[in-house]
Structures are given as C-alpha cells and as structure tokens.
Design an enzyme around this catalytic site. Structure first.
Site, PDB file in Angstrom:
ATOM      1  CG  HIS A 250      -2.216  -0.623   1.053  1.00  0.00           C
ATOM      2  ND1 HIS A 250      -3.398   0.061   1.119  1.00  0.00           N
ATOM      3  CD2 HIS A 250      -2.543  -1.896   0.776  1.00  0.00           C
ATOM      4  CE1 HIS A 250      -4.416  -0.765   0.905  1.00  0.00           C
ATOM      5  NE2 HIS A 250      -3.904  -1.963   0.697  1.00  0.00           N
TER       6      HIS A 250
ATOM      7  CD  GLU B 184      -8.126  -2.006  -3.979  1.00  0.00           C
ATOM      8  OE1 GLU B 184      -9.321  -2.294  -3.798  1.00  0.00           O
ATOM      9  OE2 GLU B 184      -7.259  -2.118  -3.117  1.00  0.00           O
TER      10      GLU B 184
END
Length: 332
Positions: A39, A107
C-alpha cells in the site's frame, strides 16, 4: 496433511519493525509463511501506516524461514513491471525457493498518487497481464543469460536483463476476483490469489482457473491457489465487532472500492458500515470453532495456502491462540 496457513502482515496497520516482529512471532507459533500488503496509503487514517513492501519483505526474510511475497503488488502505475521484476528477482536471490510474486491490477487508493489517468477495470486488467508478460520475459531471459525487449500497448522495455537473478524464477500469482481473470490467470501464470468469501463466489474462480490451465496443457492441481482471509477474533464477540468496525470497516463495505482515492474518503464511507454488513464477508466472533470451520471451508474448496489477517490490535494473542488451538486441527 497439515494445512499451509500463513500470516498476513498488514503494512497499512503496523509500523515496519512491528510487522517484521509479528511475522517472526507467527512462525514461532506454527504459521508457515507471510503475505505482506503493498500500500502507498492506508485504507482509513486510523490504520496509520504504509511502509514499502519490498524493504519489509527483505527484513522478514532475515527473521523467518517460510515463504514470503507481496499480496499483492501492482506493476502498472507506481512502478514499471521491470522494476517489480528486479525487486522480486532480488528477493528470490536472497531467499531461494521461498519467495513468490503476487500481482494485482491495482486500486486508485495506491496507484493514482503518481498522477496518471485512472482507467476502467478492463484496461487495468489488460495492463496487468501485459506487465506479467514483461516480468516473465525478464525472468526467462535473465536465467538464460540473454537480453530481452518488449513493445506493447502499455509498456516498453529496451533491450536488457536482470543481472541479479535466482536459478529458479519466483512463482507469479495473479489476483483474481472474477471468473474471466481467473481463467486468464490459469492460462498465463503459475497460480492465483483471491480474498476469502462465500463458497458460491470462490468455487467458480477455482473452476475457471483450472479450465484456463488445462487449455494450455497445464495441471491445475500442481498450481498454487492462495486466499487471504480477513477475520476478527477477540476474547468476546463484542470486542471482536468493535475491532472490525474500528480497524477494518472496509471489510463490511458492500460496494466496489477500486476507484476511491483517499483514506479520508474511505473514512467517510466507513461511517455507514454496520455490524450486519460483515455477515457472509468476514467472520467476526470469539468462538474458535467458528473460525476453524471457516478456514477449513476454504481449504476444502481447494485452496493450497491461506494467509490469515486478524483485524484487531491483539496480534500477539491471536497468533498464540490460533497457533495452539486452531492451526493443529486444520487439514489440507
């Protein structure tokens, strides 16, 4: 046979040194490997972290002896597939036979930060599979000692090779949440990764992956099928639910999340999550038998490896209790 149950190191939730220590603790309690998240930002601000996965994986490799890989990295926006290939090859050279490369289509939360146009899902998936082609070319060419090049719709690679490369290329596992991607993965990579969920969603993924593998003459039984399983366990049901709502509200969000760009947007949406939203999506319970049954269900569906993520901050207690009372009762 004993099940292969690993630990999910959630780098958006724990500082890197703590994540490494937890991975080592997990192995001491019988967990077989580590899947670490990639992330750039946490899902919600309260999670509070987002360290660089390749640095943390290298440190985990020094403290453990099991398998390790990113679950999953995106070689299409923040990093060119050649850079991801180099990172993976280096980890494979450091820890021969232990490292696998998990790849996803990305994403917006993590990938939009470099300022590129954020495309629709079909384009993101096509970019991912082209990135896989680049990485496979680099792996194969580098093992053979020759340069490779690539020119495609999304990526270019000038003539080059990976100068640090293990004798055997890391397995490439593609993240699949739908049957079309799963079938395509079966045709083109070594295995697939998905998230835990209801049987009627997961069974077709395994079926389509197997169909794709057989279409190109491969044996799906010999190919890794991996699932990351989110859960909330604590001493009481009430505490388990508080942990789920506070620490992992995204587990109860019943809508697509790939286009949301900011942890603060997620935070606003998280306020709409209610306890009932976790039903069928994530086990929230103090009952170890309930958790054991859900993990076993995923094994019975045909998954070879499962990486567990307990959403609470009670990580040490979770590793101790599950290592002692849950893992020994699971069978592949």
């Amino acid at each position: 046979m004993p099940a292969q149950i690993g630990y999910a190191a959630m780098l958006e939730r724990f500082p890197p040194a703590e994540a490494v220590a937890l991975a080592a603790l997990a192995e001491s309690h019988g967990f077989t490997g580590v899947m670490a998240t990639d992330h750039f930002q946490p899902w919600v601000p309260a999670q509070g972290e987002s360290s660089f996965v390749w640095s943390v994986l290298a440190a985990i490799g020094e403290r453990t002896t099991g398998d390790l890989g990113p679950g999953v990295t995106t070689p299409t926006f923040r990093m060119h597939p050649a850079v991801v290939a180099q990172a993976s090859a280096t980890l494979g050279a450091l820890y021969p036979g232990r490292h696998w490369l998990g790849i996803g289509s990305g994403e917006a939360l993590n990938e939009h930060v470099v300022g590129q146009y954020w495309p629709e899902a079909h384009e993101r998936i096509n970019r991912m599979f082209e990135a896989v082609d680049v990485i496979r070319k680099l792996f194969a060419g580098s093992i053979a000692g020759r340069d490779v090049r690539h020119a495609g719709p999304y990526f270019r690679l000038e003539s080059t090779r990976l100068w640090t490369m293990p004798a055997v290329a890391p397995d490439i596992l593609v993240a699949a949440s739908g049957p079309v991607t799963a079938r395509r993965a079966g045709r083109s990579v070594d295995g697939f990764i998905t998230l835990g969920g209801p049987t009627d969603r997961l069974a077709p993924l395994i079926l389509r992956f197997a169909e794709g593998a057989r279409e190109v003459g491969r044996d799906p039984a010999a190919m890794p099928k991996v699932v990351q399983l989110h859960l909330s366990w604590a001493a009481t049901d009430e505490e388990a639910m508080r942990n789920a709502l506070r620490e992992w509200p995204n587990g109860g969000m019943r809508f697509p999340r790939s286009d949301i760009r900011s942890p603060y947007e997620f935070d606003q949406l998280a306020r709409t999550v209610r306890p009932e939203d976790f039903a069928g999506r994530m086990v929230v319970s103090a009952d170890l038998d309930v958790h054991r049954a859900d993990i076993q269900r995923h094994l019975d569906l045909g998954f070879d490896r499962i990486y567990l993520h307990n959403v609470g901050r009670n990580q040490a207690e979770f590793l101790d209790v599950f290592g002692r009372d849950v893992l020994p009762g699971l069978r592949a």
